[in-house]
Design an enzyme around this catalytic site. Structure first.
Site, PDB file in Angstrom:
ATOM      1  N   LYS A  53     -12.518  41.494  13.590  1.00 21.95           N
ATOM      2  CA  LYS A  53     -13.455  42.614  13.743  1.00 21.95           C
ATOM      3  C   LYS A  53     -13.977  42.723  15.179  1.00 21.95           C
ATOM      4  O   LYS A  53     -13.952  43.794  15.777  1.00 21.95           O
ATOM      5  CB  LYS A  53     -14.600  42.415  12.751  1.00 21.95           C
ATOM      6  CG  LYS A  53     -15.464  43.630  12.545  1.00 21.95           C
ATOM      7  CD  LYS A  53     -16.295  43.532  11.294  1.00 21.95           C
ATOM      8  CE  LYS A  53     -17.215  42.425  11.193  1.00 21.95           C
ATOM      9  NZ  LYS A  53     -17.245  41.152  11.091  1.00 21.95           N
TER      10      LYS A  53
ATOM     11  N   THR B   2     -12.716  41.365  17.881  1.00 20.02           N
ATOM     12  CA  THR B   2     -11.567  41.631  18.757  1.00 20.02           C
ATOM     13  C   THR B   2     -11.232  43.126  18.741  1.00 20.02           C
ATOM     14  O   THR B   2     -11.005  43.735  19.791  1.00 20.02           O
ATOM     15  CB  THR B   2     -10.354  40.793  18.269  1.00 20.02           C
ATOM     16  OG1 THR B   2     -10.773  39.430  18.183  1.00 20.02           O
ATOM     17  CG2 THR B   2      -9.183  40.895  19.214  1.00 20.02           C
TER      18      THR B   2
ATOM     19  N   ARG C 286     -22.982  41.221  18.808  1.00 21.35           N
ATOM     20  CA  ARG C 286     -23.949  40.159  18.517  1.00 21.35           C
ATOM     21  C   ARG C 286     -23.704  38.952  19.422  1.00 21.35           C
ATOM     22  O   ARG C 286     -22.594  38.720  19.880  1.00 21.35           O
ATOM     23  CB  ARG C 286     -23.822  39.726  17.055  1.00 21.35           C
ATOM     24  CG  ARG C 286     -24.244  40.819  16.097  1.00 21.35           C
ATOM     25  CD  ARG C 286     -23.972  40.444  14.671  1.00 21.35           C
ATOM     26  NE  ARG C 286     -22.543  40.265  14.430  1.00 21.35           N
ATOM     27  CZ  ARG C 286     -22.045  39.625  13.394  1.00 21.35           C
ATOM     28  NH1 ARG C 286     -22.847  39.101  12.497  1.00 21.35           N
ATOM     29  NH2 ARG C 286     -20.743  39.506  13.231  1.00 21.35           N
TER      30      ARG C 286
ATOM     31  N   LYS D 249     -16.071  27.830  12.743  1.00 19.21           N
ATOM     32  CA  LYS D 249     -15.655  29.184  13.069  1.00 19.21           C
ATOM     33  C   LYS D 249     -15.200  29.324  14.523  1.00 19.21           C
ATOM     34  O   LYS D 249     -14.373  30.150  14.855  1.00 19.21           O
ATOM     35  CB  LYS D 249     -16.853  30.100  12.795  1.00 19.21           C
ATOM     36  CG  LYS D 249     -16.508  31.574  12.761  1.00 19.21           C
ATOM     37  CD  LYS D 249     -17.689  32.351  12.193  1.00 19.21           C
ATOM     38  CE  LYS D 249     -17.497  33.825  12.374  1.00 19.21           C
ATOM     39  NZ  LYS D 249     -17.731  34.295  13.733  1.00 19.21           N
TER      40      LYS D 249
ATOM     41  N   ALA E  75     -25.424  37.432   8.656  1.00 15.74           N
ATOM     42  CA  ALA E  75     -25.061  38.670   7.964  1.00 15.74           C
ATOM     43  C   ALA E  75     -25.153  38.552   6.455  1.00 15.74           C
ATOM     44  O   ALA E  75     -25.154  39.553   5.767  1.00 15.74           O
ATOM     45  CB  ALA E  75     -23.659  39.089   8.366  1.00 15.74           C
TER      46      ALA E  75
ATOM     47  N   PHE F 231     -19.361  40.425   8.686  1.00 16.06           N
ATOM     48  CA  PHE F 231     -18.626  40.285   7.426  1.00 16.06           C
ATOM     49  C   PHE F 231     -17.999  41.606   6.951  1.00 16.06           C
ATOM     50  O   PHE F 231     -17.820  42.528   7.733  1.00 16.06           O
ATOM     51  CB  PHE F 231     -19.506  39.667   6.331  1.00 16.06           C
ATOM     52  CG  PHE F 231     -19.914  38.254   6.624  1.00 16.06           C
ATOM     53  CD1 PHE F 231     -19.005  37.340   7.164  1.00 16.06           C
ATOM     54  CD2 PHE F 231     -21.196  37.808   6.365  1.00 16.06           C
ATOM     55  CE1 PHE F 231     -19.379  36.032   7.444  1.00 16.06           C
ATOM     56  CE2 PHE F 231     -21.570  36.495   6.642  1.00 16.06           C
ATOM     57  CZ  PHE F 231     -20.664  35.607   7.185  1.00 16.06           C
TER      58      PHE F 231
ATOM     59  N   PHE G 274      -0.130  41.684  13.192  1.00 19.35           N
ATOM     60  CA  PHE G 274       0.374  40.336  13.501  1.00 19.35           C
ATOM     61  C   PHE G 274       1.903  40.410  13.610  1.00 19.35           C
ATOM     62  O   PHE G 274       2.535  41.260  12.961  1.00 19.35           O
ATOM     63  CB  PHE G 274       0.003  39.353  12.383  1.00 19.35           C
ATOM     64  CG  PHE G 274      -1.408  38.836  12.484  1.00 19.35           C
ATOM     65  CD1 PHE G 274      -1.668  37.551  12.924  1.00 19.35           C
ATOM     66  CD2 PHE G 274      -2.485  39.649  12.145  1.00 19.35           C
ATOM     67  CE1 PHE G 274      -2.971  37.079  13.019  1.00 19.35           C
ATOM     68  CE2 PHE G 274      -3.791  39.183  12.241  1.00 19.35           C
ATOM     69  CZ  PHE G 274      -4.033  37.882  12.686  1.00 19.35           C
TER      70      PHE G 274
ATOM     71  N   TRP H 209      -5.252  42.249  20.330  1.00 23.45           N
ATOM     72  CA  TRP H 209      -5.261  40.799  20.577  1.00 23.45           C
ATOM     73  C   TRP H 209      -4.181  40.450  21.609  1.00 23.45           C
ATOM     74  O   TRP H 209      -4.413  39.719  22.547  1.00 23.45           O
ATOM     75  CB  TRP H 209      -5.024  40.047  19.257  1.00 23.45           C
ATOM     76  CG  TRP H 209      -5.173  38.564  19.393  1.00 23.45           C
ATOM     77  CD1 TRP H 209      -6.334  37.836  19.345  1.00 23.45           C
ATOM     78  CD2 TRP H 209      -4.119  37.613  19.616  1.00 23.45           C
ATOM     79  NE1 TRP H 209      -6.063  36.506  19.529  1.00 23.45           N
ATOM     80  CE2 TRP H 209      -4.722  36.337  19.699  1.00 23.45           C
ATOM     81  CE3 TRP H 209      -2.727  37.725  19.758  1.00 23.45           C
ATOM     82  CZ2 TRP H 209      -3.979  35.170  19.908  1.00 23.45           C
ATOM     83  CZ3 TRP H 209      -1.992  36.558  19.973  1.00 23.45           C
ATOM     84  CH2 TRP H 209      -2.613  35.303  20.047  1.00 23.45           C
TER      85      TRP H 209
END
Length: 557
Positions: A72, A74, A95, A106, A274, A302, A383, A411
């Protein structure tokens, strides 16, 4: 060129001087407070004095998260860089990461690959000290509360009914439940206590929803810290703590300006949990991004059932914002996990699992489009293992729902991989927009929770425990019935049971308890087992982080 980690990519780009970024964003020098050459805070006077029209507001949200990752942040950063590449004036608002996850499981939260905000080490570690200031204000209030009891307890606070916890910005399960004040009369009054992680402190939510220093001080004074022996709420204002707390937070309230790898101006400011708070960056940073950019891109934590719901029903309602477009991020890998595939099998083409997992995405799309009535697009974060047939299936199913799908390769390709998404978003911003909340302020507390459960989660209704029933009656008696509700539930499912993947139906949500965040201005509704103090995993990310003799950090991501 071999595989580069996120931190190696970030370190391979020399940041432009922050004065240049500020100039690009249209921030005059008089509003800028530099923190070195790559970071600055922007004075709140800019919002008061700027005559510029507000830009368009774009929200990036996602499907229900899985261990496969969605990307998200990215996508948010890559979309902003894509908008800049197609000639748009854009500012992104994100954030700030918490230290806890950085050293835990994470990792950092500054984007990934060629779509990152820099300096990523600073952003992921101490940054400009905002979280330290929030922790200090939180703990000052805790110290003043216990001191009040020790010094004679003029307010009649019941030590068994204290709701205010101390905090530390670290994953430290040892501190969840503590007994303090031990060691005899001179060392305080013994009581059970506990710590939250700093991002779970109500002060974080207060800071992120405040519009000015005056507003911040008023909100802080309303924070309820506990109850008296005859069950009356006790506030920070009654302890006369709000002035000193605001003094600690006056600089933390100013948004932090940094840049993406491609030199797009980015505000990185605030970061409430969140699942137990509202999971969005500060209102001030969002408003500043809109004031400076023709397009402001922001995200919420999230999946859309938590992040977007709270962004729209809490943040937009309290700050009077109206989004112009919503991007829903999905990955084929994550959708296959929702369809029951194990993480180890995600590399194989599996149209059956994908078809079974797609309802998760489609329910989020339905919510944004039909409940909130906002223009939206699905961004598939591509991907290398995704096959053409899998992508076709996603496009076809979304088309049936009347929503476009755009492939994003930010990405791997940075802003270039976000240009298609940027063009789609620009056209969405011109579309008809009948933004509606999922519930109205005048509904009762129970009705609000029921509205979210049935409209957004797809559940059949709500079960309230006897404890929750008592607390609702108390909150209504105290005059809090008109506040928005902030549901604390697992992020891994639409339901309150994290094992129910996809788009479950026929379930009810169980509300165990409720508490009011009177300063932030919402009621927290607790379902399931939500941790306000995470722990570290067996092998914490901290074990891989190092720094060499030149001060260059490695292993952050």
């Amino acid at each position: 060129m071999g595989f580069m980690s996120d931190i190696e990519i970030a370190q391979s780009v020399t940041p432009q001087h922050i004065l240049k970024i500020a100039q690009r964003a249209g921030v005059e020098d008089k509003y800028l407070e530099q923190y070195g050459n790559a970071k600055a805070k922007v004075s709140l006077d800019l919002l008061k004095e700027s005559k510029r029209e507000n830009g368009k507001l774009i929200l990036v949200t996602a499907i229900t998260p899985t261990p496969a990752g969605e990307g998200k942040t990215t996508t948010t950063i890559g979309l902003a860089d894509g908008l800049k590449r197609i000639g748009k004036n854009v500012v992104v608002a994100l954030r700030e990461p918490s230290l806890g996850p950085v050293f835990g499981v994470k990792g950092g939260a500054a984007g990934g690959g060629w779509a990152q905000v820099i300096p990523m080490e600073d952003i992921n570690l101490h940054f400009t000290g905002d979280f330290h200031a929030i922790g200090a204000a939180n703990n000052l209030l805790a110290a003043m509360l216990d001191n009040h009891i020790y010094q004679g307890n003029a307010l009649g606070i019941d030590p068994r009914k204290i709701t205010w916890k101390r905090c530390v910005d670290m994953n430290d399960r040892q501190l969840r439940f503590v007994v303090d004040g031990l060691g005899g009369k001179v060392n305080g009054v013994p009581r059970e206590d506990g710590y939250d992680i700093t991002v779970a402190s109500e002060i974080m939510a207060v800071l992120c929803l405040s519009s000015s220093i005056t507003d911040l001080k008023e909100r802080l004074s309303k924070i309820i810290v506990g109850y008296t022996y005859d069950d009356k709420p006790v506030t920070a204002g009654q302890l006369n703590a709000q002035g000193a707390m605001t003094a600690l937070l006056k600089d933390a309230l100013k948004p932090n300006l940094v840049q993406t790898l491609e030199g797009t101006p980015a505000f990185v400011h605030g970061g409430p949990f969140a699942n137990i708070a509202h999971g969005c960056n500060s209102v001030i940073a969002t408003k500043m991004a809109m004031k400076l950019g023709d397009y402001a891109v922001t995200e919420a934590g999230f999946g859309a059932d938590l992040g977007a719901e709270k962004f729209l029903d809490i943040k937009c309602r309290l700050a009077n914002l109206k989004p112009d477009a919503v991007v829903i991020v999905a990955t084929i890998r994550a959708l296959k996990m929702h369809g029951g595939l194990a993480k180890s099998e995600l590399g194989n083409e599996d149209l059956v699992a994908l078809e079974k997992g797609l309802p998760n995405l489609l329910r989020h799309v339905h919510n944004i489009k039909d409940v909130y009535k906002l223009p939206s697009v699905v961004a598939v974060n591509r991907f290398p293992t995704d096959t053409d047939k899998e992508i076709e299936l996603v496009i076809e199913k979304c088309r049936e729902f009347g929503v476009n799908v755009v492939l994003s390769t930010v990405w791997a390709d940075g802003g270039k991989g976000g240009e298609q998404l940027a063009k789609e978003v620009v056209s969405l911003c011109e579309k008809q927009n009948d933004f509606t909340f999922s519930y109205q302020s005048c509904e009762s507390i129970k009705e609000k929770i029921n509205s979210i459960t049935t409209k957004i989660y797809g559940g059949d209704g709500v079960i309230f425990t006897p404890e929750a029933e008592k607390q609702i009656a108390k909150l209504e008696e105290l005059g809090f019935a008109n506040l928005p509700v902030c549901v604390a539930k697992t992020q891994y499912s639409f339901s309150d049971d994290m094992t129910k993947l996809g788009a479950p139906t026929g379930f009810k949500i169980t509300v165990r308890s409720l508490k009011v965040s009177a300063g932030a201005g919402f009621i927290v509704v607790l379902t399931g087992n939500i941790m306000t103090m995470p722990g570290l995993p067996k092998v914490p990310a901290a074990e891989k982080i190092d720094v060499d003799e030149n001060g260059i950090i490695s292993g952050l991501f």
